[in-house]
Scaffold this motif. Sequence first.
Motif: not given
Length: 131
Positions: A53-57, A66-70
């Motif tokens: 999920m982190r890679r996709v987001s 920043t990554n909102p899925m962090g």
Amino acid sequence: MVDLSVRANITRVSAVVVLGAAVLLGACSNREPSAADIVSALEREMSSELEQMRRVSSGLMGSYGTNPMGGLMNFKISNLEKIGCTENGKTAYRCNVNFEVSGGILGSTRQTRSGAVELLRASSGWTVSSF
């Protein structure tokens, strides 16, 4: 001097002990997963999914911030209760479990989950095949 019949008996007893130990160790390798094994397998599975999920987001965000899925998917499993497992092939088990989940989008709220988890014994330990 030691009597030959005594030496033969000692050899037979030694062989029985070694054979018995081998049978017991072989039985241990077919054991069903423990509650700790299930927690470890579930946490590894969740960690793997989180990384995907982190890679996709982060790919969607690019360099825009920043990554909102962090932290949204950082779940923690606690109080897992193994209700029971049934063998499902030579290296697989289906286990019914209850556990609590917190963290991630749940914050400090704990939610109780129940269900069946299927696990496969791999060379690296137990792996979740479905949940």
